[in-house]
Scaffold this motif. Sequence first.
Motif, PDB file in Angstrom:
ATOM      1  N   ASP A 175       0.923  -1.247   0.108  1.00  0.00           N
ATOM      2  CA  ASP A 175      -0.230   0.156  -0.167  1.00  0.00           C
ATOM      3  C   ASP A 175       0.919   1.123   0.126  1.00  0.00           C
ATOM      4  O   ASP A 175       0.503   2.334  -0.711  1.00  0.00           O
ATOM      5  CB  ASP A 175      -1.038   0.034   1.035  1.00  0.00           C
ATOM      6  CG  ASP A 175      -2.096  -0.772   0.937  1.00  0.00           C
ATOM      7  OD1 ASP A 175      -2.593  -1.244   0.026  1.00  0.00           O
ATOM      8  OD2 ASP A 175      -2.624  -1.363   2.034  1.00  0.00           O
ATOM      9  N   LYS A 176       1.862   1.333   1.075  1.00  0.00           N
ATOM     10  CA  LYS A 176       2.806   2.434   0.954  1.00  0.00           C
ATOM     11  C   LYS A 176       3.666   2.564  -0.419  1.00  0.00           C
ATOM     12  O   LYS A 176       3.952   3.653  -0.826  1.00  0.00           O
ATOM     13  CB  LYS A 176       3.986   2.211   1.983  1.00  0.00           C
ATOM     14  CG  LYS A 176       3.256   2.322   3.483  1.00  0.00           C
ATOM     15  CD  LYS A 176       2.682   3.793   3.598  1.00  0.00           C
ATOM     16  CE  LYS A 176       2.011   3.982   4.915  1.00  0.00           C
ATOM     17  NZ  LYS A 176       1.638   5.269   4.989  1.00  0.00           N
ATOM     18  N   CYS A 177       4.012   1.372  -1.257  1.00  0.00           N
ATOM     19  CA  CYS A 177       4.607   1.425  -2.560  1.00  0.00           C
ATOM     20  C   CYS A 177       3.619   2.120  -3.265  1.00  0.00           C
ATOM     21  O   CYS A 177       4.062   2.871  -4.314  1.00  0.00           O
ATOM     22  CB  CYS A 177       4.958  -0.096  -2.927  1.00  0.00           C
ATOM     23  SG  CYS A 177       6.417  -0.775  -2.007  1.00  0.00           S
ATOM     24  N   ARG A 178       2.333   1.790  -3.320  1.00  0.00           N
ATOM     25  CA  ARG A 178       1.555   2.307  -4.313  1.00  0.00           C
ATOM     26  C   ARG A 178       1.288   3.658  -4.209  1.00  0.00           C
ATOM     27  O   ARG A 178       0.989   4.435  -4.875  1.00  0.00           O
ATOM     28  CB  ARG A 178       0.096   1.605  -4.213  1.00  0.00           C
ATOM     29  CG  ARG A 178      -0.562   1.835  -5.266  1.00  0.00           C
ATOM     30  CD  ARG A 178      -1.683   0.705  -5.600  1.00  0.00           C
ATOM     31  NE  ARG A 178      -2.653   0.350  -4.545  1.00  0.00           N
ATOM     32  CZ  ARG A 178      -3.535  -0.640  -4.105  1.00  0.00           C
ATOM     33  NH1 ARG A 178      -3.885  -1.366  -5.447  1.00  0.00           N
ATOM     34  NH2 ARG A 178      -4.501  -0.983  -3.260  1.00  0.00           N
ATOM     35  N   GLU A 179       1.403   4.257  -2.929  1.00  0.00           N
ATOM     36  CA  GLU A 179       1.125   5.756  -2.483  1.00  0.00           C
ATOM     37  C   GLU A 179       2.321   6.374  -3.189  1.00  0.00           C
ATOM     38  O   GLU A 179       1.910   7.639  -3.400  1.00  0.00           O
ATOM     39  CB  GLU A 179       1.236   5.937  -1.150  1.00  0.00           C
ATOM     40  CG  GLU A 179      -0.178   5.511  -0.434  1.00  0.00           C
ATOM     41  CD  GLU A 179       0.247   5.568   1.368  1.00  0.00           C
ATOM     42  OE1 GLU A 179       0.822   6.618   1.407  1.00  0.00           O
ATOM     43  OE2 GLU A 179      -0.763   5.107   1.950  1.00  0.00           O
ATOM     44  N   MET A 180       3.586   5.789  -3.443  1.00  0.00           N
ATOM     45  CA  MET A 180       4.524   6.641  -3.895  1.00  0.00           C
ATOM     46  C   MET A 180       4.797   6.249  -5.472  1.00  0.00           C
ATOM     47  O   MET A 180       5.870   6.403  -5.909  1.00  0.00           O
ATOM     48  CB  MET A 180       5.951   6.035  -3.008  1.00  0.00           C
ATOM     49  CG  MET A 180       5.882   6.551  -1.554  1.00  0.00           C
ATOM     50  SD  MET A 180       7.580   6.391  -1.024  1.00  0.00           S
ATOM     51  CE  MET A 180       8.510   7.367  -1.980  1.00  0.00           C
ATOM     52  N   ASP A 181       3.882   5.492  -5.628  1.00  0.00           N
ATOM     53  CA  ASP A 181       4.002   4.984  -7.324  1.00  0.00           C
ATOM     54  C   ASP A 181       5.027   4.204  -7.698  1.00  0.00           C
ATOM     55  O   ASP A 181       5.709   4.491  -8.678  1.00  0.00           O
ATOM     56  CB  ASP A 181       3.893   6.177  -8.152  1.00  0.00           C
ATOM     57  CG  ASP A 181       3.444   5.728  -9.670  1.00  0.00           C
ATOM     58  OD1 ASP A 181       2.630   4.932  -9.892  1.00  0.00           O
ATOM     59  OD2 ASP A 181       3.630   6.677 -10.628  1.00  0.00           O
ATOM     60  N   LEU A 182       5.295   3.283  -6.653  1.00  0.00           N
ATOM     61  CA  LEU A 182       6.577   2.330  -6.931  1.00  0.00           C
ATOM     62  C   LEU A 182       6.097   1.295  -7.482  1.00  0.00           C
ATOM     63  O   LEU A 182       5.262   0.408  -7.144  1.00  0.00           O
ATOM     64  CB  LEU A 182       7.182   2.191  -5.434  1.00  0.00           C
ATOM     65  CG  LEU A 182       7.649   3.385  -4.643  1.00  0.00           C
ATOM     66  CD1 LEU A 182       8.417   2.562  -3.462  1.00  0.00           C
ATOM     67  CD2 LEU A 182       8.634   4.394  -5.495  1.00  0.00           C
TER      68      LEU A 182
END
Length: 540
Positions: A175-182
């Motif tokens: 979820d955190k990766c997706r927030e940063m568009d990783l």
Amino acid sequence: MRLSTYEIILPLVGTDEKPIEGYTLLTNGLYGAVDVVPKEDADKLQAGDFAGLPAALRERLMLRGHITRKDEAGELADLKLLSRIFKTIQGRSGVGLVIMPTYDCNFRCPYCFEQHRLKKGQDWLDNTMSDEMIETVFDALKDYRARGYMVNGCSFYGGEPFLAKNLGVVKKIADKCREMDLSMGAITNGYDLETYLDFIEEYKLRSLQVTVDGTAELNDRRRLHKDGLPTYDRILRNVELALQRGVRVNLRVNVGKENLHGMKDLIDDLKARGFIAKEEERAKEEEELRKTDPQAKTKRGQFSYYFKATTDDAHPEKNISEQDTIDEMMKIGFTAEEAVARQSQYNMIWNRMKNLFKKEGYPDFSPAYCGAEMGMLVVDPFGKVFSCWDVVGKDDQATGYIQPGMSRFLWNFNKAKWRTRTVDLIPACQSCPYAFICRGGCASRSSNAYDDYFREFCGEIREIFAFTASRLAGQEWEKRRAAAAAGEASMDACAGELTLSLAGPASRFTEAERAKIMETNSQKEMFDIVKGAAFFPEPE
């Protein structure tokens, strides 16, 4: 005038696996110049008979760095200059993010380099990254990005990152990766992968690396489940399910003496299970789709497999060379090119050279073997940070840490040591012809061989480069000559310069600019000098 310290002279090998008569391959390991010359002229070069060379050829070879009026110190100065430019402008701008949700693993592979973690006990292994730690790690990554660093992707690693019991924590990290568009990928043993199928599709994982070491009997002996359960059939079943969800799967095969001669059986089994035929169908479908949409992808994920010689330091008598895997593939019917495409160490050099033949950019002048010496961050469940995934769990090798409540990583002296393990600073590498080809070799392998992470590790680089460069350059040379003979290209297009050379760009700097590059700590100041010398091509 003399032959460059960094010169590598090799035969030119044709597609028929025979030397191309009358021609020789020159490669300069400092400037990246790759040239074909008549053998009689190559003989004169080696003999130091530069006056005996045709004037035009002598001029060309000087401009490209094969022969030089610089002494060894002058060439070394170029090596250090190029290394410093790369480290300051290119090599420090990116962050290679690796996150370990846990150290725990459901396998007990006998050759695993993380055996040391088992001594810390099951209670320690059972730890997963806490919610607070996840929040803190991504706050620090956002800070990195705000300060101009590129943070574009994340790889899940372990232990085994995709244990069924850890789906919840993996989702929180994703979820955190997706927030940063990783973009996201993982290195997983694949045993619990069916639990993650919806996750793979929902979070659009770009790739998975999964390992098998042969067909069932061989694999189950080497890829050993901690409860003694068979693993092979379940892994391949999960690979097929993952491919159906659209993720790319790279199947890695670790090869030692025990399973070297099982390579053919494994390939035959992959064919029997439909992996090879389905991949061929997928590739054809994607090729057709991309006629109208260059970015189009098929619903099914891409499948590939490759071989890597195992390094089992506890049992070196079981090890084989990388060349052994190539020989075995050619023995069972692969061409040299097909074998190279399936061998990780050979394929890296093959692809790098193939791209250089397009002449769309200068040869790579990175002085670092891998991301461990540049921007790699491996963050473990406890917030310890390592520069190399080969040393995770070894607390004395941690380069830093982070704790809940912090917004930045804190670093120790180990980080500085890893960042200075580059060819321009390793004495044995400074005058090596393979300086920007080998780039010092693997630090972890160096430690195992010499008990010193900061020595050179040459490994098989000379043999690997000789095999790949001779053949790939031979193919390119044959292609150019055939085009010229058919009237499809001029004889000029058949000239022996196969790549661009860094010798010219390195010569553009004034002495004052060179001095400033070597002393400044300002990335902007260095970039302005480099841009002023038109060292890098202008972006389109």
